[in-house]
Each structure stands twice: as structure tokens, then as C-alpha cells.
Design an enzyme around this catalytic site. Structure first.
Site, PDB file in Angstrom:
ATOM      1  N   HIS A 123      39.955  27.444  36.489  1.00 39.07           N
ATOM      2  CA  HIS A 123      40.193  27.635  35.054  1.00 39.07           C
ATOM      3  C   HIS A 123      41.410  26.775  34.693  1.00 39.07           C
ATOM      4  O   HIS A 123      42.289  26.568  35.528  1.00 39.07           O
ATOM      5  CB  HIS A 123      40.488  29.123  34.831  1.00 39.07           C
ATOM      6  CG  HIS A 123      40.615  29.542  33.413  1.00 39.07           C
ATOM      7  ND1 HIS A 123      41.754  29.329  32.682  1.00 39.07           N
ATOM      8  CD2 HIS A 123      39.757  30.195  32.589  1.00 39.07           C
ATOM      9  CE1 HIS A 123      41.591  29.834  31.467  1.00 39.07           C
ATOM     10  NE2 HIS A 123      40.385  30.369  31.381  1.00 39.07           N
ATOM     11  N   ASP A 200      43.952  33.300  42.065  1.00 40.20           N
ATOM     12  CA  ASP A 200      43.673  33.654  40.682  1.00 40.20           C
ATOM     13  C   ASP A 200      42.588  34.735  40.725  1.00 40.20           C
ATOM     14  O   ASP A 200      41.416  34.452  40.977  1.00 40.20           O
ATOM     15  CB  ASP A 200      43.208  32.393  39.931  1.00 40.20           C
ATOM     16  CG  ASP A 200      42.707  32.721  38.526  1.00 40.20           C
ATOM     17  OD1 ASP A 200      42.544  33.905  38.192  1.00 40.20           O
ATOM     18  OD2 ASP A 200      42.469  31.760  37.767  1.00 40.20           O
ATOM     19  N   GLN A 203      38.832  37.117  37.645  1.00 41.26           N
ATOM     20  CA  GLN A 203      37.459  37.633  37.672  1.00 41.26           C
ATOM     21  C   GLN A 203      37.237  38.595  38.838  1.00 41.26           C
ATOM     22  O   GLN A 203      36.438  39.522  38.732  1.00 41.26           O
ATOM     23  CB  GLN A 203      36.448  36.474  37.771  1.00 41.26           C
ATOM     24  CG  GLN A 203      36.492  35.526  36.587  1.00 41.26           C
ATOM     25  CD  GLN A 203      36.066  36.187  35.278  1.00 41.26           C
ATOM     26  OE1 GLN A 203      35.295  37.150  35.265  1.00 41.26           O
ATOM     27  NE2 GLN A 203      36.581  35.695  34.169  1.00 41.26           N
ATOM     28  N   LYS A 226      40.400  42.122  31.621  1.00 45.72           N
ATOM     29  CA  LYS A 226      39.141  41.816  32.290  1.00 45.72           C
ATOM     30  C   LYS A 226      38.681  42.974  33.180  1.00 45.72           C
ATOM     31  O   LYS A 226      37.648  42.892  33.830  1.00 45.72           O
ATOM     32  CB  LYS A 226      39.280  40.539  33.120  1.00 45.72           C
ATOM     33  CG  LYS A 226      39.627  39.327  32.254  1.00 45.72           C
ATOM     34  CD  LYS A 226      39.040  38.069  32.769  1.00 45.72           C
ATOM     35  CE  LYS A 226      39.714  36.856  32.172  1.00 45.72           C
ATOM     36  NZ  LYS A 226      38.961  36.266  31.066  1.00 45.72           N
ATOM     37  N   CYS A 364      36.807  26.926  29.669  1.00 44.08           N
ATOM     38  CA  CYS A 364      38.139  26.498  30.127  1.00 44.08           C
ATOM     39  C   CYS A 364      38.077  25.922  31.539  1.00 44.08           C
ATOM     40  O   CYS A 364      38.980  26.132  32.353  1.00 44.08           O
ATOM     41  CB  CYS A 364      39.160  27.632  30.070  1.00 44.08           C
ATOM     42  SG  CYS A 364      39.520  28.163  28.412  1.00 44.08           S
TER      43      CYS A 364
HETATM   44  N1  7TS Z   1      41.508  32.413  35.469  1.00 42.18           N
HETATM   45  C1  7TS Z   1      40.212  32.755  35.393  1.00 42.18           C
HETATM   46  C2  7TS Z   1      39.350  32.649  36.600  1.00 42.18           C
HETATM   47  C3  7TS Z   1      39.708  33.251  34.187  1.00 42.18           C
HETATM   48  O1  7TS Z   1      38.424  33.622  34.127  1.00 42.18           O
HETATM   49  C4  7TS Z   1      40.553  33.349  33.062  1.00 42.18           C
HETATM   50  C5  7TS Z   1      40.020  33.773  31.724  1.00 42.18           C
HETATM   51  C6  7TS Z   1      41.902  33.014  33.221  1.00 42.18           C
HETATM   52  C7  7TS Z   1      42.342  32.525  34.435  1.00 42.18           C
HETATM   53  C8  7TS Z   1      42.903  33.185  32.120  1.00 42.18           C
HETATM   54  O2  7TS Z   1      43.092  34.540  31.879  1.00 42.18           O
HETATM   55  P1  7TS Z   1      44.043  35.043  30.683  1.00 42.18           P
HETATM   56  O3  7TS Z   1      43.779  36.514  30.613  1.00 42.18           O
HETATM   57  O4  7TS Z   1      45.435  34.708  31.048  1.00 42.18           O
HETATM   58  O5  7TS Z   1      43.572  34.301  29.466  1.00 42.18           O
HETATM   59  N2  7TS Z   1      38.648  33.460  31.525  1.00 42.18           N
HETATM   60  C9  7TS Z   1      37.958  33.427  30.351  1.00 42.18           C
HETATM   61  C10 7TS Z   1      36.595  33.156  30.273  1.00 42.18           C
HETATM   62  O6  7TS Z   1      35.868  32.948  31.246  1.00 42.18           O
HETATM   63  N3  7TS Z   1      36.216  33.178  28.989  1.00 42.18           N
HETATM   64  O7  7TS Z   1      37.288  33.471  28.229  1.00 42.18           O
HETATM   65  C11 7TS Z   1      38.384  33.639  29.076  1.00 42.18           C
END
Ligand code: 7TS
Length: 406
Positions: A123, A200, A203, A226, A364
Site C-alpha cells: 500500500h 503492515d 488487513q 479495519k 493505493c
Molecule cells: N496498509 C494496508 C495493507 C491497507 O490496506 C491500508 C488501507 C493501509 C495500509 C492504510 O491504512 P490507514 O488506516 O492508515 O488508512 N487500505 C485501504 C483499502 O484497501 N481501501 O481503502 C483503504
């Protein structure tokens, strides 16, 4: 144990609505999951009953807020099986956790010529902070390639590791393709050359059983939103011995022991990394999200989601023109797909018109999309409350949309 999905669904008020006149089928869980009523009630109870700043007051409300806040930290510690509470740092989310490590650990310990390894599946949150660090320090960013199924090439990873490798930061589970990476093995390989590993877990957090002591990673990050929790709150896990050596990321209140104009001494872990008034209400509510998951059991949720994955995959393979992107052997309930000659955005709009929420775009993960030769995909992603009936609706509407637009 088969899940009682109807019982689970009654706990999610948002699911019971029509969208464009059709019952909502929410399949955008990889972007953010919905929140059970216990989480929503916890927020209301906090703001209507004991809103107060933490760690500061001697009065009743401040004590109550501090206790609830710290109980949530303990719930996270248990959820991750971290060894101590000092290893559980509260952040805004995954992105902030990665930036914290890049700025604190990275700027202090990473020098010109050092190497940082990430992967093609990352990401943007796990790419850009390292690019910024490399630009500043002169360190080199190296990228683990993938095969056409969306699996990391471990032999290439092994070849990349050397005495210059200082840090490996990889995604545990790909948000775009659903691939589960063999991170335990990857941690061992990195440690063999003396490199640290950051995972990371954005997910992984809602689908896989997690045990920090068993994984032996040095850092792990996730976002509460999430895993059925609120937005704006997340966790950075780090091994105590490493966090102790790291300088603070932000300066301000809470992270200090003593301030004089001549010199400031920093607070102990975990507060050293928690400058300013934290997001108290959302942290308090996170405990209720964790309880929701633990009451059902992560294995049970994972098994249910896997059944949905298999069921949906089989049905989608029958739809002419539809191609599933990402066919790793180890996957969570995420299906990216494209249809020849149809823009993914149009697919998403057609599904939305029938109440089905999927994600479209590059998720992303622009470098991953370009490796796959795509400008984006549509993506369906599953959670504990999704049903086989919803998959039927999704695949029926997808087949219709493809027929109309082909
Ligand atoms: N890493 C992964 C693997 C992610 O899926 C996401 C968010 C992030 C980092 C960033 O997370 P945040 O909570 O700091 O924003 N993924 C997604 C997605 O798949 N669609 O919208 C956000």
C-alpha cells in the site's frame, strides 16, 4: 463451528438499509469494516458519561476515562499477545504507525548506503515514508518482486538480504489481491542478516490470529477501523528493547518527564510516543471491537470468510469476460477483478445502482497495478457479517452489468 450470521447481522445497524431502493450488500470491508452496536454504544457512553482527559486529573471522571483507556490498551496487548503494555503505542492508524517508525527509528539508525526492503504488494502507506527516508538519508529502497498470481518471490527476497539490509517492511496481507505473505519465515530470514522487520497488519488484523511473540517481528501496525472499531485510532506494536532506543516522534504534553528551557527528559514507554491528548473515545471503543471478534473467535470468522471466498470465486469464474486478479494459494476474502473492455469504475457504478458496494481504482497500490499491467480493478472484500445470499446478489448483478456493457 458455523457462525450464526443472522445474530451477527443484528449487531450492525448500518447493514439494515436500502441503497437506491435495493438492500445494501456491503462488500468494501478491506477499505473499512462496519461497526457493531457495542462499539457505537461505547462511544456514546464515553461522551455522555465520563468524557475527560486521561492521565492528568485526580477527579472521578478523569480516573474513569484513564481506567477505560488503559483497559483498552490491555485488550490490544492480549489481542496481539505482546509481551508488555509498554510495547503497545497508540496512534491514529496504520499510516501514522509506519511514519512513526520511519521518522524515529529510520532517521536515527539508517544511514547512506543502508538498504530497506519492501515489496511490490505494498500500500502507498508502506512505500512513501520509506522513499522520504531514503531521499533524506541516502539509503536504498529495494523491492521484492511477485509472480503473476500475486505471490512474493521468496528466492529473490533471499538474494536481496545482506549485511547492508537494515529494515524489511512488508505487508502481511495484500489489500488489493488478498495474498497472505509467509511473514514468519520472512522475519527469520531478515533476522539472519541482522535486519529488523516491520509488518503492515492493516488487513491481517481482522482475519488472522496474531501472536507478536511467535511472529517475532520487531514492529507491527494496524488500524482499528479495519477490525470493526472506530476510525482515527490505531496501534504500533514494537519490541521494548528497540522502542527504548528510539527518540520520540512528536514533542509535546504527555511524552515528557520534566521540561526546563535548558533540557527536557522524556517519559517512559509507551507514553514517550504519545504526545498530546490522545483519541480517548475511540480508544475506549476499540476494546468493544476486540471483544466482538473474540466472542465469535477469529478462526470462526476466517473459516466463514474463506467459504465466501471459495463460493464467490467459483461463481465469478462462470461469468464470461470476468477475470480474477490475484490467485495466490494463500488468500483472505478479497477478490479483485476486471472485465474485458469495461472500465472498473463503470462496473462499480452498476453494482452500486443495485445496492452492492465494492471498491474500484488502484487501491493505493499504484506500483502493484502497473506491475500487473492494469490501471485499476474492482474489488469485493468480505467480513464476518456477509452471507452467501449476498454473494449471489453480487455475482448476479455483476453478470448482468457485464452483459449490458460488453
Ligand atoms: N496498509 C494496508 C495493507 C491497507 O490496506 C491500508 C488501507 C493501509 C495500509 C492504510 O491504512 P490507514 O488506516 O492508515 O488508512 N487500505 C485501504 C483499502 O484497501 N481501501 O481503502 C483503504
Amino acid at each position: 463451528m458455523a457462525l450464526n450470521i443472522e445474530d451477527i447481522r443484528t449487531q450492525f445497524p448500518i447493514l439494515h438499509q436500502n441503497v437506491h431502493g435495493k438492500p445494501l450488500v456491503y462488500l468494501d470491508n478491506a477499505a473499512t469494516s462496519q461497526k457493531p452496536i457495542q462499539v457505537i454504544d461505547a462511544l456514546t457512553a464515553y461522551y455522555s458519561g465520563y468524557n475527560s482527559n486521561v492521565h492528568r486529573g485526580v477527579h472521578h471522571l478523569a480516573e474513569k476515562a484513564t481506567t477505560a483507556f488503559e483497559e483498552s490498551r490491555e485488550a490490544v496487548r492480549c489481542f496481539l499477545n505482546a509481551a508488555t503494555l509498554e510495547e503497545v503505542i497508540i496512534t491514529k492508524g496504520t499510516t501514522e504507525g509506519i511514519n512513526l517508525v520511519a521518522n524515529s527509528y529510520g532517521r536515527k539508525f539508517i544511514k547512506a548506503g543502508d538498504e530497506i526492503i519492501i515489496s511490490t504488494l505494498e500500500h502507498h502507506s508502506n512505500i512513501v515514508p520509506w522513499q522520504m527516508l531514503c531521499e533524506e538519508t541516502g539509503a536504498i529502497l529495494r523491492i521484492i518482486p511477485i509472480n503473476d498470481s500475486g505471490e512474493l518471490l521468496l528466492d529473490e527476497y533471499e538474494k536481496m538480504l545482506n549485511e547492508r539490509t537494515k529494515l524489511v517492511s512488508v505487508v502481511y496481507v495484500s489489500n488489493a489481491l488478498g495474498t497472505i505473505n509467509p511473514v514468519k519465515e520472512m522475519v527469520k530470514m531478515a533476522h539472519h542478516v541482522g535486519a529488523l522487520v516491520m509488518l503492515d497488519g492493516a488487513q491481517a488484523i481482522s482475519h488472522l490470529n496474531l501472536d507478536m511473540q511467535d511472529l517475532d517481528c520487531d514492529f507491527f501496525v494496524f488500524s482499528a477501523h479495519k477490525v470493526y472499531g472506530p476510525t482515527g485510532i490505531g496501534i504500533l506494536y514494537g519490541k521494548k528493547v528497540i522502542l527504548e532506543k528510539m527518540p520520540p516522534y512528536l514533542g509535546g504534553g504527555e511524552m515528557i518527564k520534566e521540561v526546563t528551557f535548558a533540557k527536557t527528559t522524556y517519559n517512559d514507554l509507551p507514553y514517550k510516543f504519545e504526545a498530546g491528548t490522545p483519541n480517548i473515545g475511540d480508544m475506549v471503543a476499540l476494546k468493544y471491537a476486540i471483544n466482538f471478534v473474540e466472542n465469535i473467535g477469529k478462526e470462526n470468522i476466517a473459516k466463514h470468510e474463506h467459504e465466501l471466498l471459495t463460493y464467490a470465486t467459483e461463481q465469478m469464474q462462470e461469468i464470461p469476460n470476468v477475470k480474477i486478479i490475484g490467485t495466490a494459494k494463500e488468500k483472505i476474502g478479497v477478490i479483485s477483478f476486471v472485465a474485458e473492455g469495461i472500465h472498473h469504475f463503470d462496473l462499480g457504478m452498476m453494482l452500486d445502482a443495485n445496492g452492492v458496494a465494492v471498491r474500484t481504482g488502484n487501491h493505493c497500490t499504484m506500483p502493484l497495478m502497473s506491475r500487473l499491467g492494469l490501471n485499476g480493478t474492482a474489488r469485493a472484500s468480505f467480513a464476518a457479517y456477509n452471507t452467501k445470499h449476498e454473494i449471489d446478489v453480487f455475482t448476479r448483478e455483476l453478470a448482468k452489468a457485464v452483459r449490458i456493457m460488453s
